[in-house]
Design a protein around this motif. Sequence first.
Motif, PDB file in Angstrom:
ATOM      1  N   VAL A  33       0.850  -1.182   0.000  1.00 14.78           N
ATOM      2  CA  VAL A  33       0.000   0.000   0.000  1.00 14.78           C
ATOM      3  C   VAL A  33       0.890   1.238   0.000  1.00 14.78           C
ATOM      4  CG1 VAL A  33      -1.694   1.363   1.303  1.00 14.78           C
ATOM      5  CG2 VAL A  33      -1.928  -1.137   1.165  1.00 14.78           C
ATOM      6  N   CYS A  34       0.599   2.165  -0.897  1.00 17.86           N
ATOM      7  CA  CYS A  34       1.294   3.455  -0.936  1.00 17.86           C
ATOM      8  C   CYS A  34       0.261   4.537  -0.635  1.00 17.86           C
ATOM      9  CB  CYS A  34       1.948   3.686  -2.297  1.00 17.86           C
ATOM     10  SG  CYS A  34       2.810   5.276  -2.418  1.00 17.86           S
ATOM     11  N   ASN A  35       0.300   5.089   0.576  1.00 19.34           N
ATOM     12  CA  ASN A  35      -0.714   6.048   1.003  1.00 19.34           C
ATOM     13  C   ASN A  35      -0.227   7.482   0.775  1.00 19.34           C
ATOM     14  OD1 ASN A  35      -3.226   6.798   2.333  1.00 19.34           O
ATOM     15  ND2 ASN A  35      -1.896   7.601   3.935  1.00 19.34           N
ATOM     16  N   LEU A  36      -0.726   8.085  -0.314  1.00 20.19           N
ATOM     17  CA  LEU A  36      -0.387   9.470  -0.648  1.00 20.19           C
ATOM     18  C   LEU A  36      -1.598  10.387  -0.494  1.00 20.19           C
ATOM     19  CD1 LEU A  36       1.754   8.700  -3.831  1.00 20.19           C
ATOM     20  CD2 LEU A  36       2.579   9.184  -1.515  1.00 20.19           C
ATOM     21  N   ALA A  37      -2.740   9.824  -0.132  1.00 24.24           N
ATOM     22  CA  ALA A  37      -3.944  10.632   0.065  1.00 24.24           C
ATOM     23  C   ALA A  37      -3.841  11.391   1.383  1.00 24.24           C
ATOM     24  CB  ALA A  37      -5.181   9.734   0.079  1.00 24.24           C
ATOM     25  N   ALA A  38      -4.209  12.658   1.337  1.00 27.01           N
ATOM     26  CA  ALA A  38      -4.235  13.483   2.552  1.00 27.01           C
ATOM     27  C   ALA A  38      -4.889  14.803   2.209  1.00 27.01           C
ATOM     28  CB  ALA A  38      -2.820  13.733   3.079  1.00 27.01           C
ATOM     29  N   GLN A  39      -5.432  15.450   3.221  1.00 30.84           N
ATOM     30  CA  GLN A  39      -5.843  16.838   3.027  1.00 30.84           C
ATOM     31  C   GLN A  39      -4.577  17.681   3.071  1.00 30.84           C
ATOM     32  OE1 GLN A  39      -8.881  18.422   2.267  1.00 30.84           O
ATOM     33  NE2 GLN A  39      -7.323  19.991   1.916  1.00 30.84           N
ATOM     34  N   ALA A  40      -4.262  18.320   1.962  1.00 32.90           N
ATOM     35  CA  ALA A  40      -2.998  19.035   1.820  1.00 32.90           C
ATOM     36  C   ALA A  40      -3.177  20.513   2.145  1.00 32.90           C
ATOM     37  CB  ALA A  40      -2.473  18.870   0.397  1.00 32.90           C
ATOM     38  N   GLY A  41      -2.047  21.204   2.271  1.00 32.69           N
ATOM     39  CA  GLY A  41      -2.048  22.651   2.416  1.00 32.69           C
ATOM     40  C   GLY A  41      -1.899  23.106   3.850  1.00 32.69           C
ATOM     41  N   GLU A  94      -5.191  -0.047  10.022  1.00 31.48           N
ATOM     42  CA  GLU A  94      -6.009  -1.186  10.436  1.00 31.48           C
ATOM     43  C   GLU A  94      -6.183  -2.178   9.282  1.00 31.48           C
ATOM     44  OE1 GLU A  94      -8.194  -2.197  13.513  1.00 31.48           O
ATOM     45  OE2 GLU A  94      -6.094  -1.662  13.822  1.00 31.48           O
ATOM     46  N   CYS A  95      -6.394  -1.662   8.083  1.00 29.08           N
ATOM     47  CA  CYS A  95      -6.530  -2.557   6.931  1.00 29.08           C
ATOM     48  C   CYS A  95      -5.212  -3.276   6.641  1.00 29.08           C
ATOM     49  CB  CYS A  95      -6.994  -1.783   5.709  1.00 29.08           C
ATOM     50  SG  CYS A  95      -8.744  -1.311   5.758  1.00 29.08           S
ATOM     51  N   CYS A  96      -4.102  -2.571   6.752  1.00 28.44           N
ATOM     52  CA  CYS A  96      -2.795  -3.210   6.534  1.00 28.44           C
ATOM     53  C   CYS A  96      -2.562  -4.325   7.552  1.00 28.44           C
ATOM     54  CB  CYS A  96      -1.684  -2.167   6.623  1.00 28.44           C
ATOM     55  SG  CYS A  96      -1.601  -1.037   5.219  1.00 28.44           S
ATOM     56  N   ARG A  97      -2.948  -4.066   8.793  1.00 34.14           N
ATOM     57  CA  ARG A  97      -2.792  -5.086   9.845  1.00 34.14           C
ATOM     58  C   ARG A  97      -3.697  -6.282   9.592  1.00 34.14           C
ATOM     59  NH1 ARG A  97      -5.376  -6.306  14.997  1.00 34.14           N
ATOM     60  NH2 ARG A  97      -6.889  -4.608  14.773  1.00 34.14           N
ATOM     61  N   ASN A  98      -4.948  -6.023   9.317  1.00 34.92           N
ATOM     62  CA  ASN A  98      -5.924  -7.113   9.213  1.00 34.92           C
ATOM     63  C   ASN A  98      -5.804  -7.918   7.925  1.00 34.92           C
ATOM     64  OD1 ASN A  98      -7.188  -6.600  11.711  1.00 34.92           O
ATOM     65  ND2 ASN A  98      -8.407  -4.942  10.811  1.00 34.92           N
ATOM     66  N   LYS A 155       2.344  -6.449   3.282  1.00 38.19           N
ATOM     67  CA  LYS A 155       3.773  -6.617   3.563  1.00 38.19           C
ATOM     68  C   LYS A 155       4.462  -5.293   3.874  1.00 38.19           C
ATOM     69  CE  LYS A 155       3.811 -10.385   0.172  1.00 38.19           C
ATOM     70  NZ  LYS A 155       4.257 -10.771  -1.182  1.00 38.19           N
ATOM     71  N   HIS A 156       4.011  -4.235   3.235  1.00 40.27           N
ATOM     72  CA  HIS A 156       4.747  -2.971   3.337  1.00 40.27           C
ATOM     73  C   HIS A 156       3.782  -1.811   3.098  1.00 40.27           C
ATOM     74  CE1 HIS A 156       8.543  -0.537   1.910  1.00 40.27           C
ATOM     75  NE2 HIS A 156       8.045  -0.084   3.039  1.00 40.27           N
ATOM     76  N   LEU A 157       3.766  -0.860   4.015  1.00 43.04           N
ATOM     77  CA  LEU A 157       3.032   0.384   3.851  1.00 43.04           C
ATOM     78  C   LEU A 157       4.034   1.518   3.655  1.00 43.04           C
ATOM     79  CD1 LEU A 157       0.603   2.346   3.991  1.00 43.04           C
ATOM     80  CD2 LEU A 157       0.861   2.312   6.497  1.00 43.04           C
ATOM     81  N   TYR A 197       2.556  -5.012  15.454  1.00 44.29           N
ATOM     82  CA  TYR A 197       2.043  -6.023  14.534  1.00 44.29           C
ATOM     83  C   TYR A 197       3.071  -6.517  13.525  1.00 44.29           C
ATOM     84  CZ  TYR A 197      -2.163  -4.120  16.617  1.00 44.29           C
ATOM     85  OH  TYR A 197      -3.111  -3.686  17.516  1.00 44.29           O
ATOM     86  N   GLY A 198       4.268  -5.928  13.516  1.00 45.12           N
ATOM     87  CA  GLY A 198       5.376  -6.496  12.763  1.00 45.12           C
ATOM     88  C   GLY A 198       5.338  -6.307  11.266  1.00 45.12           C
ATOM     89  N   PHE A 199       4.506  -5.377  10.756  1.00 43.45           N
ATOM     90  CA  PHE A 199       4.597  -5.123   9.311  1.00 43.45           C
ATOM     91  C   PHE A 199       5.393  -3.847   9.070  1.00 43.45           C
ATOM     92  CE2 PHE A 199       0.576  -3.013  10.392  1.00 43.45           C
ATOM     93  CZ  PHE A 199       0.638  -1.816   9.695  1.00 43.45           C
ATOM     94  N   LYS A 200       6.025  -3.805   7.893  1.00 42.02           N
ATOM     95  CA  LYS A 200       6.957  -2.724   7.603  1.00 42.02           C
ATOM     96  C   LYS A 200       6.217  -1.461   7.196  1.00 42.02           C
ATOM     97  CE  LYS A 200      11.066  -1.495   4.979  1.00 42.02           C
ATOM     98  NZ  LYS A 200      11.695  -0.956   6.198  1.00 42.02           N
ATOM     99  N   THR A 201       6.617  -0.330   7.784  1.00 41.19           N
ATOM    100  CA  THR A 201       6.094   0.976   7.378  1.00 41.19           C
ATOM    101  C   THR A 201       7.264   1.895   7.058  1.00 41.19           C
ATOM    102  OG1 THR A 201       6.022   1.853   9.651  1.00 41.19           O
ATOM    103  CG2 THR A 201       4.041   0.738   8.838  1.00 41.19           C
ATOM    104  N   THR A 202       7.143   2.632   5.971  1.00 45.46           N
ATOM    105  CA  THR A 202       8.176   3.583   5.561  1.00 45.46           C
ATOM    106  C   THR A 202       7.535   4.937   5.304  1.00 45.46           C
ATOM    107  OG1 THR A 202       9.431   1.801   4.498  1.00 45.46           O
ATOM    108  CG2 THR A 202      10.052   4.068   3.941  1.00 45.46           C
ATOM    109  N   GLY A 203       7.918   5.934   6.091  1.00 45.05           N
ATOM    110  CA  GLY A 203       7.403   7.287   5.934  1.00 45.05           C
ATOM    111  C   GLY A 203       8.353   8.141   5.113  1.00 45.05           C
ATOM    112  N   LEU A 204       7.810   8.956   4.233  1.00 43.03           N
ATOM    113  CA  LEU A 204       8.614   9.772   3.323  1.00 43.03           C
ATOM    114  C   LEU A 204       8.305  11.247   3.555  1.00 43.03           C
ATOM    115  CD1 LEU A 204       8.050   7.630   0.111  1.00 43.03           C
ATOM    116  CD2 LEU A 204       9.864   7.414   1.832  1.00 43.03           C
ATOM    117  N   ARG A 205       9.300  11.966   4.026  1.00 41.31           N
ATOM    118  CA  ARG A 205       9.136  13.402   4.254  1.00 41.31           C
ATOM    119  C   ARG A 205       9.494  14.149   2.968  1.00 41.31           C
ATOM    120  NH1 ARG A 205      12.060  13.584  10.271  1.00 41.31           N
ATOM    121  NH2 ARG A 205      10.305  12.640  11.421  1.00 41.31           N
TER     122      ARG A 205
END
Length: 341
Positions: A96-104, A128-132, A136-138, A186-194
């Motif tokens: 999952v690549c989560n790029l949705a957000a309220q911007a600005g 929650e969806c990634c966990r359930n 593999k990677h968010l 929960y042991g799944f990989k998350t990578t945040g991009l600033r």
Amino acid sequence: MKILVTGAAGFIGFFVAKSLVNKGHEVVGLDNINDYYDVNLKYARLNELGIQREGAQAFNQLTESTTHSAFSFIRLGLEDREHLPKLFTAQKFDVVCNLAAQAGVRYSLENPEAYVDSNVVGFLNILECCRNYKIKHLVYASSSSVYGLNEKIPFETTDAVDHPVSLYAATKKSNELMAHSYSHLYGFKTTGLRFFTVYGPWGRPDMAMFLFTDAIVNDKPIKVFNNGKLERDFTYIDDITEGVVRIIQKPVTEQLKEKGDFKIYNIGNSKSVKLMDFITAIEESLDTVAKKDMYPMQPGDVEKTWANVDDLIADYDYRPNTPIKEGVQQFVEWYKAFYKS
């Protein structure tokens, strides 16, 4: 891989989805297509991905035939706790690549509820969806705004980020904290991009690149905040896209496993450009001198951003490097063609 890209009708999401499809992945794009800015631009991006406006269906309108192609699109908000799990059940994503957000930043002063709904509640629903559903990677978008009032330059991911100066920044910091707790529990990989001040073709109309170009073309004055005494690490969209796609595609190596399941990277050009130099580059590309109205510093703004990308270089052998003049020229050419000016 089968990859969910949220915010696929948005600026960065559009380019990431397009790149992933070109590399042979199956991509499902998701976006609520809100009216924060002109929806016609969002639909035009989707059109580039092969989705006609009438084909941008809501989740409950989908049929089997609409979700089995290199790119398919679903209109859905992250805060929709009923339908988001159904999407994960039906699609069985690998990443999952989560790029949705309220911007600005400035809009967060006027409409804070939109930021909590999309950026906090929506992100929790993604986690929650990634966990359930055993994702593999968010990979998710954070922001350079989390550095807030930090004075040490350049900004490093190891810096404390406890002084956000806008609600937008606070929601992005909360995303990082939430991702850390889910990776730990929960042991799944998350990578945040600033991301650092992204600009380029198909960019948002509320961003400086677009606002300045549009005003100059239409012979209107541009608003220059803090009397021009601002500096930004402007990062071209192709450089951002390359960084995101590399991180999505690269398997978790032993080196990265040793660093844990939670990771954050800066993606920036590693250079701070003065706002007035940025404006000059636009003027030169348009062969027009801008009329400038000087304004004081705006609430929620910071004076300077500058990314240290040593971790990105070490782990992915990647460093953004598009020169500002080249990136500005690419935007101006797109703007003229798209708006026929």
